[in-house]
Design a protein around this motif. Structure first.
Motif, PDB file in Angstrom:
ATOM      1  N   GLN A  74       0.949  -1.387   0.149  1.00 44.39           N
ATOM      2  CA  GLN A  74       0.045   0.101   0.110  1.00 44.39           C
ATOM      3  C   GLN A  74       0.967   1.244  -0.209  1.00 44.39           C
ATOM      4  O   GLN A  74       0.270   2.291  -0.416  1.00 44.39           O
ATOM      5  CB  GLN A  74      -0.945   0.050   1.059  1.00 44.39           C
ATOM      6  CG  GLN A  74      -1.744   1.193   1.126  1.00 44.39           C
ATOM      7  CD  GLN A  74      -2.790   1.044  -0.121  1.00 44.39           C
ATOM      8  OE1 GLN A  74      -3.518   0.077  -0.317  1.00 44.39           O
ATOM      9  NE2 GLN A  74      -3.111   1.973  -0.663  1.00 44.39           N
ATOM     10  N   THR A  75       1.976   1.245   0.681  1.00 35.39           N
ATOM     11  CA  THR A  75       2.852   2.304   0.571  1.00 35.39           C
ATOM     12  C   THR A  75       3.326   2.687  -0.836  1.00 35.39           C
ATOM     13  O   THR A  75       3.281   4.066  -1.020  1.00 35.39           O
ATOM     14  CB  THR A  75       4.062   2.002   1.437  1.00 35.39           C
ATOM     15  OG1 THR A  75       3.888   1.822   2.984  1.00 35.39           O
ATOM     16  CG2 THR A  75       5.074   3.313   1.503  1.00 35.39           C
TER      17      THR A  75
ATOM     18  N   LEU B 137      11.999   5.630   0.176  1.00 37.30           N
ATOM     19  CA  LEU B 137      12.299   6.221   1.688  1.00 37.30           C
ATOM     20  C   LEU B 137      12.407   5.079   2.691  1.00 37.30           C
ATOM     21  O   LEU B 137      13.333   4.758   3.334  1.00 37.30           O
ATOM     22  CB  LEU B 137      11.788   7.564   2.048  1.00 37.30           C
ATOM     23  CG  LEU B 137      12.155   8.623   1.162  1.00 37.30           C
ATOM     24  CD1 LEU B 137      11.420   9.812   1.837  1.00 37.30           C
ATOM     25  CD2 LEU B 137      13.503   8.854   1.178  1.00 37.30           C
ATOM     26  N   ARG B 138      11.177   4.493   2.540  1.00 39.67           N
ATOM     27  CA  ARG B 138      10.921   3.326   3.702  1.00 39.67           C
ATOM     28  C   ARG B 138      11.545   2.099   3.590  1.00 39.67           C
ATOM     29  O   ARG B 138      12.036   1.262   4.451  1.00 39.67           O
ATOM     30  CB  ARG B 138       9.328   3.616   4.159  1.00 39.67           C
ATOM     31  CG  ARG B 138       9.040   2.436   5.244  1.00 39.67           C
ATOM     32  CD  ARG B 138       7.622   2.688   5.554  1.00 39.67           C
ATOM     33  NE  ARG B 138       7.222   3.788   6.149  1.00 39.67           N
ATOM     34  CZ  ARG B 138       5.892   4.284   6.181  1.00 39.67           C
ATOM     35  NH1 ARG B 138       4.941   3.632   6.047  1.00 39.67           N
ATOM     36  NH2 ARG B 138       5.712   5.731   6.597  1.00 39.67           N
TER      37      ARG B 138
ATOM     38  N   ARG C  71      15.495   2.642   1.181  1.00 40.31           N
ATOM     39  CA  ARG C  71      16.542   3.428   2.233  1.00 40.31           C
ATOM     40  C   ARG C  71      16.538   2.880   3.514  1.00 40.31           C
ATOM     41  O   ARG C  71      17.137   3.212   4.160  1.00 40.31           O
ATOM     42  CB  ARG C  71      16.310   4.811   1.959  1.00 40.31           C
ATOM     43  CG  ARG C  71      16.966   5.421   0.541  1.00 40.31           C
ATOM     44  CD  ARG C  71      18.397   5.437   0.403  1.00 40.31           C
ATOM     45  NE  ARG C  71      19.108   6.078   1.461  1.00 40.31           N
ATOM     46  CZ  ARG C  71      19.232   7.652   1.572  1.00 40.31           C
ATOM     47  NH1 ARG C  71      18.518   8.322   0.602  1.00 40.31           N
ATOM     48  NH2 ARG C  71      19.448   8.135   2.558  1.00 40.31           N
ATOM     49  N   LYS C  72      15.262   2.281   3.886  1.00 39.11           N
ATOM     50  CA  LYS C  72      14.806   1.984   5.120  1.00 39.11           C
ATOM     51  C   LYS C  72      15.255   2.993   6.533  1.00 39.11           C
ATOM     52  O   LYS C  72      15.827   2.646   7.347  1.00 39.11           O
ATOM     53  CB  LYS C  72      15.905   0.594   5.586  1.00 39.11           C
ATOM     54  CG  LYS C  72      15.793  -0.429   4.685  1.00 39.11           C
ATOM     55  CD  LYS C  72      16.740  -1.765   5.100  1.00 39.11           C
ATOM     56  CE  LYS C  72      16.469  -3.075   4.259  1.00 39.11           C
ATOM     57  NZ  LYS C  72      16.416  -2.825   2.827  1.00 39.11           N
ATOM     58  N   ILE C  73      14.643   4.205   5.764  1.00 36.78           N
ATOM     59  CA  ILE C  73      14.556   5.327   6.864  1.00 36.78           C
ATOM     60  C   ILE C  73      13.316   5.049   7.651  1.00 36.78           C
ATOM     61  O   ILE C  73      12.264   4.750   7.236  1.00 36.78           O
ATOM     62  CB  ILE C  73      14.449   6.538   6.051  1.00 36.78           C
ATOM     63  CG1 ILE C  73      15.926   6.737   5.402  1.00 36.78           C
ATOM     64  CG2 ILE C  73      14.292   7.570   6.960  1.00 36.78           C
ATOM     65  CD1 ILE C  73      16.162   8.010   4.495  1.00 36.78           C
ATOM     66  N   ARG C  74      13.364   5.183   8.864  1.00 37.71           N
ATOM     67  CA  ARG C  74      12.212   5.305   9.757  1.00 37.71           C
ATOM     68  C   ARG C  74      12.080   6.452  10.566  1.00 37.71           C
ATOM     69  O   ARG C  74      12.821   7.171  10.870  1.00 37.71           O
ATOM     70  CB  ARG C  74      12.361   4.062  10.843  1.00 37.71           C
ATOM     71  CG  ARG C  74      12.220   2.599   9.958  1.00 37.71           C
ATOM     72  CD  ARG C  74      10.788   2.414   9.908  1.00 37.71           C
ATOM     73  NE  ARG C  74      10.764   1.182   9.261  1.00 37.71           N
ATOM     74  CZ  ARG C  74      10.813   0.739   7.903  1.00 37.71           C
ATOM     75  NH1 ARG C  74      11.041   1.526   7.010  1.00 37.71           N
ATOM     76  NH2 ARG C  74      10.609  -0.573   7.660  1.00 37.71           N
ATOM     77  N   PHE C  75      10.678   6.880  10.958  1.00 42.20           N
ATOM     78  CA  PHE C  75      10.582   7.959  11.695  1.00 42.20           C
ATOM     79  C   PHE C  75      10.694   7.491  13.083  1.00 42.20           C
ATOM     80  O   PHE C  75       9.886   6.659  13.583  1.00 42.20           O
ATOM     81  CB  PHE C  75       9.256   8.344  11.438  1.00 42.20           C
ATOM     82  CG  PHE C  75       8.627   9.920  12.063  1.00 42.20           C
ATOM     83  CD1 PHE C  75       9.387  10.972  11.754  1.00 42.20           C
ATOM     84  CD2 PHE C  75       7.792   9.734  12.984  1.00 42.20           C
ATOM     85  CE1 PHE C  75       8.968  12.133  12.279  1.00 42.20           C
ATOM     86  CE2 PHE C  75       7.322  11.088  13.800  1.00 42.20           C
ATOM     87  CZ  PHE C  75       7.984  12.318  13.211  1.00 42.20           C
TER      88      PHE C  75
ATOM     89  N   ASP D   8       4.879  10.707   7.019  1.00 40.11           N
ATOM     90  CA  ASP D   8       6.045  10.929   8.120  1.00 40.11           C
ATOM     91  C   ASP D   8       7.258  11.789   7.243  1.00 40.11           C
ATOM     92  O   ASP D   8       8.048  12.328   8.133  1.00 40.11           O
ATOM     93  CB  ASP D   8       6.597   9.680   8.450  1.00 40.11           C
ATOM     94  CG  ASP D   8       5.814   8.642   9.368  1.00 40.11           C
ATOM     95  OD1 ASP D   8       4.879   9.415   9.823  1.00 40.11           O
ATOM     96  OD2 ASP D   8       5.774   7.546   9.334  1.00 40.11           O
ATOM     97  N   PHE D   9       7.521  11.696   5.943  1.00 39.86           N
ATOM     98  CA  PHE D   9       8.483  12.164   5.320  1.00 39.86           C
ATOM     99  C   PHE D   9       7.952  13.548   4.689  1.00 39.86           C
ATOM    100  O   PHE D   9       8.776  14.129   3.984  1.00 39.86           O
ATOM    101  CB  PHE D   9       8.945  11.157   4.230  1.00 39.86           C
ATOM    102  CG  PHE D   9       9.235   9.793   4.770  1.00 39.86           C
ATOM    103  CD1 PHE D   9      10.561   9.735   5.496  1.00 39.86           C
ATOM    104  CD2 PHE D   9       8.581   8.671   4.385  1.00 39.86           C
ATOM    105  CE1 PHE D   9      10.833   8.447   5.945  1.00 39.86           C
ATOM    106  CE2 PHE D   9       8.925   7.472   4.931  1.00 39.86           C
ATOM    107  CZ  PHE D   9       9.907   7.323   5.548  1.00 39.86           C
TER     108      PHE D   9
END
Length: 290
Positions: A19-20, A30-31, A34-38, A274-275
């Motif tokens: 869904q993202t 990004l999520r 890149r595996k970036i988390r908030f 989040d981004f």
């Protein structure tokens, strides 16, 4: 606050992961690439997210197998909320605390009425809360956690709990696979149990009457007492699963060749992203990453 997660991906495709990408390829990049988390631990604040988490935990822990609420819950509701707030390092003023408790008690009674009525009509129902399901195809692994499922001799039932009508996807979004959460859960559940889903849908915890359910083959008598919108599906469940599996095949091909464009599916995607503080959307709406 953003942080990069160095843990390797498990390679499992959940409903939220797919869904993202559908919501915005750049957010997916990004999520998941890149595996970036908030880092929410730095900015914990009471609001819809924590309200939803608390409600889910209560229903999971206190809704009995016959669809009724354990009477201990009403006696312990205040202390449960106090413990939850302390655990999450959250503060509530007196009026917000009391108002939320009053609304929550009303929601729980409506949920109890709905499920006790439905489960009472089923033969040997087995109720599961927040259960994880996994399925490995020849090419990919899929997984997900479903809010509430019922397996009975009549068939399978799955429900996703929503806090309000604003968080429930439209019928068009569901039918066009713009929002795939329910389809993904139905796919996993049917593979696990090796039987079709009879009824699935979104339960609105705030106004149960504003829930939206989709009926493939359940007997009319099961839901006749419920004042909930129920759409009778034109095609059977097996046919819809063929369409969803075809969608998954096409989606993997698109993802593989993706340039991860900044392409939000609708305005709300950006509003709650989040981004949004780091996204260059305003400067490069047609931009992409290779």
């Amino acid at each position: 606050i953003l942080k990069e997660n160095k843990r390797p991906s498990l390679g499992e495709f959940s409903a939220s992961k797919i869904q993202t990408y559908l919501d915005c390829p750049y957010r997916y990049f990004l999520r998941y690439e890149r595996k970036i988390r908030f880092d929410e631990s730095k900015l914990a604040e009471w609001g819809p997210k924590f309200e939803g988490i608390f409600e889910h935990e209560l229903i999971s822990a206190f809704l009995l197998k016959d669809g009724r609420i354990n009477k201990d819950l009403y006696l312990k509701l205040r202390s449960k909320l106090e413990f939850f707030l302390e655990e999450k390092h959250l503060l509530l003023d007196f009026w917000t605390f009391e108002s939320f408790l009053a609304q929550l008690e009303g929601k729980l009674k409506k949920i109890e009425l709905f499920f006790s009525s439905l489960i009472g009509k089923l033969n040997h129902p087995r109720v599961s809360f927040e259960q994880e399901f996994h399925y490995a195809s020849s090419s990919f692994n899929y997984g997900g956690k479903i809010d509430l499922t019922i397996e009975s001799e009549e068939g399978l039932f799955l429900f996703d709990l929503k806090r309000s009508s604003s968080s429930i996807p439209s019928e068009n979004e569901l039918m066009n696979f713009d929002v795939i959460q329910l389809w993904h859960y139905a796919f996993l559940l049917s593979k696990h149990c090796k039987k079709p889903v009879m009824l699935m849908g979104y339960l609105n915890l705030q106004e149960l009457e504003e829930s939206r359910l989709y009926d493939f083959s359940s007997p009319v008598s099961l839901m006749k007492d419920q004042k909930i919108r129920i759409k009778k599906m034109d095609d059977n469940f097996e046919e819809w699963m063929k369409r969803y599996q075809k969608f998954l095949t096409n989606w993997h091909l698109i993802r593989k060749e993706s340039s991860f464009s900044i392409r939000p599916r609708k305005e709300a995607v950006c509003r709650y992203c989040d981004f949004k503080g780091v996204c260059p959307k305003e400067d490069m709406m047609e931009g992409s990453l290779s």
